[in-house]
Design an enzyme around this catalytic site. Structure first.
Site, mmCIF file in Angstrom:
data_model
loop_
_atom_site.group_PDB
_atom_site.id
_atom_site.type_symbol
_atom_site.label_atom_id
_atom_site.label_comp_id
_atom_site.label_asym_id
_atom_site.label_seq_id
_atom_site.Cartn_x
_atom_site.Cartn_y
_atom_site.Cartn_z
ATOM 1 N N LYS A 52 5.816 -6.809 4.733
ATOM 2 C CA LYS A 52 6.890 -5.854 5.011
ATOM 3 C C LYS A 52 7.634 -6.301 6.261
ATOM 4 O O LYS A 52 7.042 -6.386 7.338
ATOM 5 C CB LYS A 52 6.308 -4.465 5.270
ATOM 6 C CG LYS A 52 6.047 -3.646 4.032
ATOM 7 C CD LYS A 52 5.704 -2.228 4.488
ATOM 8 C CE LYS A 52 5.518 -1.264 3.370
ATOM 9 N NZ LYS A 52 5.290 0.104 3.898
ATOM 10 N N ASN A 91 -1.019 4.669 4.877
ATOM 11 C CA ASN A 91 -0.319 5.638 5.718
ATOM 12 C C ASN A 91 -1.234 6.732 6.276
ATOM 13 O O ASN A 91 -0.746 7.717 6.837
ATOM 14 C CB ASN A 91 0.816 6.292 4.933
ATOM 15 C CG ASN A 91 1.950 5.319 4.677
ATOM 16 O OD1 ASN A 91 2.252 4.476 5.523
ATOM 17 N ND2 ASN A 91 2.563 5.420 3.514
ATOM 18 N N GLU A 140 4.274 -1.366 -2.659
ATOM 19 C CA GLU A 140 4.088 0.056 -2.342
ATOM 20 C C GLU A 140 4.518 0.981 -3.466
ATOM 21 O O GLU A 140 5.353 1.872 -3.282
ATOM 22 C CB GLU A 140 4.819 0.424 -1.035
ATOM 23 C CG GLU A 140 4.340 1.763 -0.486
ATOM 24 C CD GLU A 140 4.705 1.989 0.979
ATOM 25 O OE1 GLU A 140 5.369 1.154 1.588
ATOM 26 O OE2 GLU A 140 4.282 3.045 1.489
ATOM 27 N N ARG A 156 -0.808 1.312 -2.097
ATOM 28 C CA ARG A 156 -0.458 0.914 -0.731
ATOM 29 C C ARG A 156 -0.186 2.119 0.168
ATOM 30 O O ARG A 156 -0.272 2.024 1.396
ATOM 31 C CB ARG A 156 0.744 -0.048 -0.760
ATOM 32 C CG ARG A 156 0.979 -0.762 0.544
ATOM 33 C CD ARG A 156 1.851 -2.004 0.390
ATOM 34 N NE ARG A 156 2.158 -2.548 1.696
ATOM 35 C CZ ARG A 156 2.624 -3.764 1.931
ATOM 36 N NH1 ARG A 156 2.839 -4.576 0.929
ATOM 37 N NH2 ARG A 156 2.872 -4.183 3.146
ATOM 38 N N HIS A 165 -0.294 8.770 9.328
ATOM 39 C CA HIS A 165 1.078 8.409 9.707
ATOM 40 C C HIS A 165 2.078 9.551 9.543
ATOM 41 O O HIS A 165 3.120 9.549 10.195
ATOM 42 C CB HIS A 165 1.552 7.173 8.938
ATOM 43 C CG HIS A 165 1.011 5.881 9.500
ATOM 44 N ND1 HIS A 165 -0.351 5.631 9.595
ATOM 45 C CD2 HIS A 165 1.619 4.786 10.029
ATOM 46 C CE1 HIS A 165 -0.539 4.420 10.129
ATOM 47 N NE2 HIS A 165 0.640 3.892 10.402
ATOM 48 N N LYS A 170 -6.588 -4.636 4.684
ATOM 49 C CA LYS A 170 -5.143 -4.678 4.463
ATOM 50 C C LYS A 170 -4.818 -5.622 3.303
ATOM 51 O O LYS A 170 -4.023 -5.289 2.407
ATOM 52 C CB LYS A 170 -4.442 -5.141 5.742
ATOM 53 C CG LYS A 170 -2.919 -5.230 5.637
ATOM 54 C CD LYS A 170 -2.241 -3.886 5.821
ATOM 55 C CE LYS A 170 -0.736 -3.923 5.588
ATOM 56 N NZ LYS A 170 0.044 -3.927 6.822
ATOM 57 N N ARG A 175 19.019 -16.878 1.542
ATOM 58 C CA ARG A 175 18.298 -16.069 0.536
ATOM 59 C C ARG A 175 16.782 -16.272 0.575
ATOM 60 O O ARG A 175 16.102 -16.050 -0.425
ATOM 61 C CB ARG A 175 18.819 -16.359 -0.869
ATOM 62 C CG ARG A 175 20.295 -16.018 -1.060
ATOM 63 C CD ARG A 175 20.703 -16.001 -2.509
ATOM 64 N NE ARG A 175 22.111 -15.703 -2.644
ATOM 65 C CZ ARG A 175 23.078 -16.625 -2.625
ATOM 66 N NH1 ARG A 175 22.764 -17.908 -2.491
ATOM 67 N NH2 ARG A 175 24.337 -16.253 -2.757
ATOM 68 N N GLU A 225 -5.232 1.085 14.317
ATOM 69 C CA GLU A 225 -5.017 0.633 12.933
ATOM 70 C C GLU A 225 -6.267 -0.097 12.404
ATOM 71 O O GLU A 225 -6.535 -0.095 11.205
ATOM 72 C CB GLU A 225 -3.783 -0.266 12.829
ATOM 73 C CG GLU A 225 -2.460 0.400 13.226
ATOM 74 C CD GLU A 225 -1.785 1.216 12.104
ATOM 75 O OE1 GLU A 225 -2.389 1.397 11.017
ATOM 76 O OE2 GLU A 225 -0.656 1.691 12.329
ATOM 77 N N HIS A 249 3.936 9.857 12.853
ATOM 78 C CA HIS A 249 5.363 9.581 13.020
ATOM 79 C C HIS A 249 6.090 10.777 13.626
ATOM 80 O O HIS A 249 6.979 10.617 14.464
ATOM 81 C CB HIS A 249 6.014 9.225 11.668
ATOM 82 C CG HIS A 249 5.752 7.812 11.235
ATOM 83 N ND1 HIS A 249 5.843 7.417 9.915
ATOM 84 C CD2 HIS A 249 5.411 6.704 11.934
ATOM 85 C CE1 HIS A 249 5.567 6.123 9.832
ATOM 86 N NE2 HIS A 249 5.293 5.670 11.034
ATOM 87 N N HIS A 260 2.392 4.090 19.365
ATOM 88 C CA HIS A 260 2.198 4.269 17.924
ATOM 89 C C HIS A 260 0.726 4.498 17.575
ATOM 90 O O HIS A 260 0.384 5.466 16.889
ATOM 91 C CB HIS A 260 2.739 3.042 17.173
ATOM 92 C CG HIS A 260 2.538 3.086 15.691
ATOM 93 N ND1 HIS A 260 3.235 3.947 14.865
ATOM 94 C CD2 HIS A 260 1.695 2.390 14.873
ATOM 95 C CE1 HIS A 260 2.845 3.771 13.608
ATOM 96 N NE2 HIS A 260 1.914 2.837 13.586
#
Lengths: 370, 370
Positions: free
Chosen positions: B147, B249, B241, B245, B252, B231, B126, B189, B256, B269
């Site tokens: 993340k 993106n 998010e 946040r 993106h 960041k 956990r 980025e 994507h 990417h």
């Protein structure tokens, strides 16, 4: 019908209510809405084949009448469903059902369903909302506190998270069809919550054991309310098991070893824990606690139909060995939760292995009360 | 050797430092110790086959000399390792290595290794401690913010958690062997962090693009420091998010879709995001932002060797369709992160699908600068 009982698990912004009462499934729509479960995103109900037959249609019907879009996933009953394979199947189901970040997963069932569905909710899109609808007495324990997990072939509950539900909805009517043996086994954790925290409640269990065994709704509602209250109090003070939360393990060091050695069919979890709690009480007396700790512990567990003697055919060496593998073992001495009085325990980090062996032997001779 | 840069991601009791500098792998033992990584419990280093060849022996050696017990797990390189199957293998490895609740998992590698090892750390017992040792420029983004995730066959990053590391250790020397194309893609980025938050840093990238492409350690250290600073600032304000946040993106939504349609080999990417950011800048101008937003965005991306024009052979219908499947799409209008000036963006929740189609068409005609 008796009044609904409500209590709160206080965890700051992660606080949530527990509702306990008869016929609460019929009120699921309103209670979900009150707790902010949104209706725009689909809800996924996870349950097992046994529970699905009895309660799934009703829950689906109630939620849909309140305007929720629901999807259901039914897993096989039993511990084997707490696997990464079933976890992945549920992720697929969640994707196919179009669950988004505002969706909710509902666990309708006992501890297996709660642990499994809870870990899906903890991980899907890095965490979505989660509701516990326990349908066993034992699940009063697992449904409160946010511990969720699946098993690894080599270790139980090793893959998981802390993920608190939005609410716990406990419908006493779902407990009415439980087999007698499971009723007693479930009451084991209820009594445990008394033994670690609340001597008056232990006395109450002693006085009202027969009402509990008869599934008297008022008695059952009160006992679950008290059990959840203790669990909530402990979890509120130590959400991530850094220290205090360890007291919830009363009886579990010996209990887990007994489960492993006996095989999971001979002893139910609650039965193994019951014997383990008698062991802890014996240990307490050896370490200087009053004799009453042992006599009361044995009496109250017997009252609710639980075993207090360790089956003689279980090998002491194998039991000791199983305990060594337990996480609570540390270099030659063992960590035990030990009562100091009824309703009070302490964490003892230096119990000698020899003393534990002696206790295990004594447990095989334990006098059983009428 | 240049001085080590240090910054902090402020998240209350989950705050942690990022160290950036040359030769930091050699200091891993001290830095781990300083951040409270314990030596009594084993440490598991997760890396991929490519990175293992270059850096694993050194990290193991340095940590063992500082008194850490280490075990290593080497996964195949590439996105396919972000699977539940590899996740389960790593759980097995963690069990075999005897990792306990006080153990730490170290991710040595790029974004794939960080996401995968991070989710193992988030779930093992956990949640145990976790350290990021990024070895790509792109990973300056994924290694900060907590993340972590693996992929489901039907969706990227759908199974994961928010799990913050104890520290991020960025050794600039590990970047010296990166292929030129990956350097540029990683800088995408970095530039994005300027475009959403810091116009002066955008200007700096414009002025120093060639030093970055030459992997000048001082310039690279500064750029990564600035990128991580943005960041960290965003993540500190919105860890999970909920709103702010989302500005991370930028580029993106289109990016994507381009990755999905082009296949993951044609466009890296960072390259897809670069074209997406030009699209967002075009969108901004259409919605009333000054023309400069577009010209500066294109210029700075070109400076660091990134594409600004959408390959003509990619079908507009398929790109639009891919965007519709994106999480950021909502009933007829789309959510876009749109610049309002260089260094500033807003979240626009009602961009019409038609306008987006027009932008995609224009991106195929984009003039490429010298």
């Amino acid at each position: 019908m008796n009044a609904m009982r409500e209590l709160s698990v206080e965890l700051g912004e992660r606080s949530y209510p527990i509702f306990i009462g008869e016929g609460l499934l019929e009120q699921a729509g309103e209670l979900f809405e009150k707790q902010g479960i949104g209706k725009k995103s689909p809800v996924l109900i996870v349950t097992d084949e046994h529970v699905a037959v009895r309660h799934l249609d009703k829950l689906v019907d109630v939620l849909q009448r309140s305007g929720y879009q629901t999807e259901s996933a039914v897993v096989p009953p039993g511990e084997t469903s707490k696997s990464l394979a079933v976890f992945e199947d549920l992720m697929t189901k969640a994707l196919q059902a179009g669950l988004d970040r505002k969706s909710t997963i509902v666990a309708l069932g006992g501890g297996v369903v709660g642990d499994l569905a809870g870990f899906v909710a903890a991980s899907y899109m890095r965490g979505i909302k989660f509701v516990q609808v326990p349908t066993t007495i034992l699940a009063h324990d697992s449904s409160v506190g946010g511990k969720v997990a699946v098993n690894h072939p080599q270790a139980k509950n090793i893959i998981g998270a802390f993920h608190q539900p939005e609410l716990v909805l406990y419908d006493l009517n779902t407990l009415q069809t439980l087999p007698a043996r499971e009723v007693s086994a479930g009451l084991s954790e209820v009594v445990k919550h008394g033994l670690i925290w609340d001597s008056e409640f232990v006395q109450w269990c002693d006085d009202h054991g027969d009402r509990l065994l008869a599934l008297d709704p008022e008695a059952l509602g009160y006992a679950l309310y008290k059990g959840c209250t203790v669990k909530a109090a402990v979890v509120s003070r130590d959400e991530r098991e850094n220290d205090l939360r360890m007291i919830l393990n009363l009886g579990h060091t010996i209990g887990h070893a007994l489960e492993a050695v006996a095989g999971y069919n001979e002893l139910l979890h609650g039965e193994a824990i019951s014997i383990g709690m008698v062991g802890s009480a014996r240990l307490a007396v050896e370490l200087g606690a009053p004799q009453e700790v042992l006599t009361v512990t044995k009496r109250v567990l017997s009252r609710v139909g639980l075993p207090v003697r360790l089956p003689e055919h279980l090998d002491t060496d194998r039991i000791m060995e199983a305990m060594m593998h337990d996480k609570k073992f540390l270099e030659g001495t063992m960590i035990f939760i030990v009562p100091t009085a009824i309703g009070q325990v302490e964490i003892n980090k230096s119990v000698s292995t020899e003393l534990v062996r002696k206790i295990v032997e004594q447990l095989k001779q334990e006098a059983v009360q009428a």
